[in-house]
Design an enzyme around this catalytic site. Structure first.
Site, PDB file in Angstrom:
ATOM      1  N   ASP A  25      -0.256  -0.560  -9.476  1.00 13.33           N
ATOM      2  CA  ASP A  25      -1.717  -0.691  -9.195  1.00 13.33           C
ATOM      3  C   ASP A  25      -1.950   0.259  -7.758  1.00 13.33           C
ATOM      4  OD1 ASP A  25      -1.656  -2.652 -11.046  1.00 13.33           O
ATOM      5  OD2 ASP A  25      -0.934  -3.890  -9.361  1.00 13.33           O
ATOM      6  N   LYS A  44      -3.241   4.841 -10.074  1.00 18.05           N
ATOM      7  CA  LYS A  44      -2.733   6.168 -10.972  1.00 18.05           C
ATOM      8  C   LYS A  44      -3.732   6.535 -11.966  1.00 18.05           C
ATOM      9  CE  LYS A  44       1.744   4.105 -11.619  1.00 18.05           C
ATOM     10  NZ  LYS A  44       1.233   2.831 -11.483  1.00 18.05           N
ATOM     11  N   GLY A  97      -1.871  -1.117 -17.187  1.00 17.26           N
ATOM     12  CA  GLY A  97      -3.379  -1.211 -17.686  1.00 17.26           C
ATOM     13  C   GLY A  97      -4.239  -0.498 -16.603  1.00 17.26           C
ATOM     14  N   HIS A  98      -4.796   0.572 -17.106  1.00 13.47           N
ATOM     15  CA  HIS A  98      -5.836   1.130 -16.337  1.00 13.47           C
ATOM     16  C   HIS A  98      -7.146   1.299 -16.947  1.00 13.47           C
ATOM     17  CE1 HIS A  98      -3.146   4.523 -16.967  1.00 13.47           C
ATOM     18  NE2 HIS A  98      -4.140   5.093 -17.724  1.00 13.47           N
ATOM     19  N   GLN A 137       3.588   1.237 -13.589  1.00 11.16           N
ATOM     20  CA  GLN A 137       4.325   0.189 -12.752  1.00 11.16           C
ATOM     21  C   GLN A 137       4.493   0.999 -11.415  1.00 11.16           C
ATOM     22  OE1 GLN A 137       6.116  -0.506 -16.022  1.00 11.16           O
ATOM     23  NE2 GLN A 137       4.245  -1.619 -16.566  1.00 11.16           N
ATOM     24  N   LEU A 162      -7.908   5.353   0.750  1.00  8.19           N
ATOM     25  CA  LEU A 162      -8.184   5.412   2.246  1.00  8.19           C
ATOM     26  C   LEU A 162      -9.372   4.544   2.785  1.00  8.19           C
ATOM     27  CD1 LEU A 162      -6.827   6.514   4.807  1.00  8.19           C
ATOM     28  CD2 LEU A 162      -8.342   8.471   4.544  1.00  8.19           C
ATOM     29  N   SER A 186     -12.334   8.034  -3.525  1.00 11.97           N
ATOM     30  CA  SER A 186     -13.091   7.016  -4.068  1.00 11.97           C
ATOM     31  C   SER A 186     -12.817   7.054  -5.693  1.00 11.97           C
ATOM     32  CB  SER A 186     -14.713   7.331  -4.085  1.00 11.97           C
ATOM     33  OG  SER A 186     -15.359   8.141  -5.165  1.00 11.97           O
TER      34      SER A 186
HETATM   35  P1  IMP Z   1       6.623  -7.598 -16.922  1.00 15.79           P
HETATM   36  O1  IMP Z   1       6.607  -6.274 -16.522  1.00 15.79           O
HETATM   37  O2  IMP Z   1       5.492  -8.246 -17.466  1.00 15.79           O
HETATM   38  O3  IMP Z   1       7.987  -8.127 -17.077  1.00 15.79           O
HETATM   39  O4  IMP Z   1       6.607  -8.281 -15.159  1.00 15.79           O
HETATM   40  C1  IMP Z   1       7.461  -8.212 -14.110  1.00 15.79           C
HETATM   41  C2  IMP Z   1       6.712  -7.923 -12.779  1.00 15.79           C
HETATM   42  O5  IMP Z   1       6.352  -6.775 -12.873  1.00 15.79           O
HETATM   43  C3  IMP Z   1       5.728  -8.831 -12.471  1.00 15.79           C
HETATM   44  O6  IMP Z   1       5.962  -9.178 -11.062  1.00 15.79           O
HETATM   45  C4  IMP Z   1       4.349  -8.333 -12.940  1.00 15.79           C
HETATM   46  O7  IMP Z   1       3.448  -8.571 -12.178  1.00 15.79           O
HETATM   47  C5  IMP Z   1       5.027  -6.717 -12.624  1.00 15.79           C
HETATM   48  N1  IMP Z   1       4.065  -5.730 -13.145  1.00 15.79           N
HETATM   49  C6  IMP Z   1       4.350  -5.488 -14.623  1.00 15.79           C
HETATM   50  N2  IMP Z   1       3.327  -4.332 -14.939  1.00 15.79           N
HETATM   51  C7  IMP Z   1       2.788  -4.179 -13.896  1.00 15.79           C
HETATM   52  C8  IMP Z   1       1.670  -3.328 -13.672  1.00 15.79           C
HETATM   53  O8  IMP Z   1       1.281  -2.325 -14.369  1.00 15.79           O
HETATM   54  N3  IMP Z   1       0.936  -3.026 -12.235  1.00 15.79           N
HETATM   55  C9  IMP Z   1       1.469  -4.123 -11.399  1.00 15.79           C
HETATM   56  N4  IMP Z   1       2.670  -4.894 -11.412  1.00 15.79           N
HETATM   57  C10 IMP Z   1       2.984  -5.113 -12.825  1.00 15.79           C
END
Ligand code: IMP
Length: 430
Positions: free
Chosen positions: A13, A16, A40-41, A224, A332, A415
């Site tokens: 998050d 990206k 997800g974005h 991630q 920022l 932004s």
């Molecule tokens: P999983 O990938 O669903 O197995 O989740 C494992 C951990 O990764 C959890 O803490 C989720 O919140 C985190 N996580 C998985 N995908 C994302 C993402 O796209 N952004 C932020 N955290 C993520």
């Protein structure tokens, strides 16, 4: 021209979406190499909003080849749904512009059932997964019982593999008090969509090899963040894939020399969703302010993100592990208006001072941040497009981050708007 890998420097998050969109508009090929629809974005192009989970960002632009590599775990029903939703918005998706690796593993209903049941079993120690079946699917892959896209070519083998897989999992599900998953039902569901999925399937490594020999620009799109990496992250509170830049090679079928520039997307503060250690977390007014100003809610699950100060120890570690060429610093402006800002420059572990994040979960939970306090700024940085538009203290903050993480800022995003970007170096140009 060089190929670029984009990865997250923190816990995901980092923003990206905007950077990947900008880079994908300049790339010929965009490749996802790990994770699945846990990512997800949202992209906004010419006023139209597109939500992406599994598809590479290049998909919404004409003339790009989007690839889902072997390192990705694919829920085939979600993939088809995402394709359909985008088609309804006028996006052209054909086998000519979307390719799915035939050696990618499939996420099945049993994986989601297991993800859910295992989280319940973990109780207080739950990971806080996205509940998409990501972990159990990777487990099956490594246990060599996974179903791969290419198994759809051979229905008899598919049924045999499903039977073995379900035999294993249904014992586990029963033990956790959950209804078993039916082999026939999964098989029938897969056969319904098999032709559709196979129409996108291809030999990705060959296509990438050709693209490289034609000097095409390839963008490897990570999901991630580094601290969620299965090896290098805050294990066990991580996702189940390697999120680091070297996975771009293994997860798509190219050599490590294919990646020339590693761009680490880095938020000017820190956030985390789910459970696990977070040394600079501010479970107080500061954290609340960062969350509100930064709109820190998950795009995928809607969960509130935990917020805290910038952790230079972790980002420096991420920079080394990924071989980062530069960072894209985002959000920022969320720090605008603070009297003072803290940066974590080291950790205290018992009576020792350390400058790295330890591997043990006990030590990760025990480390205490050592802060340096810098003066904030009252002016707005929102939408700045040049260094000259930034307040002196904001420039100082950015320069201090560069110094502490030992990596230059390649790009500064001020932004969500595409043009509100200060570019120091074009990652695609050597
Ligand atoms: P999983 O990938 O669903 O197995 O989740 C494992 C951990 O990764 C959890 O803490 C989720 O919140 C985190 N996580 C998985 N995908 C994302 C993402 O796209 N952004 C932020 N955290 C993520």
């Amino acid at each position: 021209m060089s190929n670029v890998a984009v990865i997250g420097s923190q816990w995901g998050d980092e923003g990206k979406g905007k950077i990947v969109d900008w880079l994908s508009s300049r790339a010929d090929v965009v490749v996802r190499f790990q994770g699945g629809h846990n990512a997800g974005h949202t992209l906004v192009i010419d006023g139209v909003e597109y939500k992406l989970n599994l598809l590479p960002s290049g998909i919404v632009r004409q003339g790009k080849l989007s690839i889902i590599g072997n390192g990705v775990v694919v829920n085939p029903w979600c993939l088809l749904k995402e394709i359909e939703t985008l088609k309804e918005k006028g996006v052209r998706i054909k086998p000519e512009n979307l390719m799915l690796a035939e050696n990618a593993n499939l996420i099945l209903p049993v994986h989601q059932a297991l993800d859910q049941a295992m989280e319940i079993t973990r109780g207080q120690n739950k990971i806080g997964t996205t509940n998409r079946g990501i972990g159990p699917c990777y487990e099956d892959k490594v246990a060599r019982r996974g179903i791969r896209v290419c198994d759809l070519y051979h229905p008899e083998l598919l049924k045999e593999k499903l039977t073995k897989m379900m035999f294993h999992h249904n014992i586990l599900l029963k033990g956790m008090g959950v209804d078993p998953v039916d082999v026939e039902a999964t098989y029938d569901k897969l056969m319904e969509i098999s032709a559709d999925i196979l129409s996108y399937t291809g030999v990705v490594w060959k296509v990438l090899d050709e693209a490289r020999s034609e000097n095409k620009k390839i963008l490897f799109e990570g999901a991630q963040g580094t601290m969620l990496d299965i090896d290098h992250g805050t294990y066990p509170y991580v996702t189940s894939s390697n999120t680091v830049s070297s996975q771009a090679a293994a997860g798509s079928g190219v050599g490590p020399d294919a990646v020339k520039f590693v761009l680490g997307i880095t938020k000017a503060y820190t956030t985390r969703v789910g459970t696990g250690p977070f040394p600079t977390e501010q479970d107080n007014e500061v954290g609340q302010r960062l969350g509100e100003r930064g709109k820190e809610f998950g795009t995928n699950t809607g969960r509130k993100r935990r917020c805290g100060w910038f952790d230079a120890v972790m980002v420096r570690q991420a920079a080394k592990i990924n071989g980062m060429s530069g960072i894209a610093l985002t959000k920022l402006d969320v720090l605008d208006g603070l009297d003072e800002i803290k940066i974590c420059v080291g950790y205290k572990l018992g009576d020792k001072e350390i400058n790295h994040c330890p591997s043990s979960q006990i030590e990760q939970a025990e480390v205490e941040p050592i802060y340096e306090t810098v003066e904030g700024w009252s002016e707005s940085t929102y939408g700045a497009r040049s260094w000259a538009e930034l307040p002196a203290q904001a420039v100082k903050y950015v320069r201090r981050i560069e110094e502490l993480i030992n990596t230059p800022v390649t790009l500064l995003s001020t932004s969500p708007e595409r043009d509100d970007t200060i570019l120091m170096h074009d990652p695609f140009v050597d």
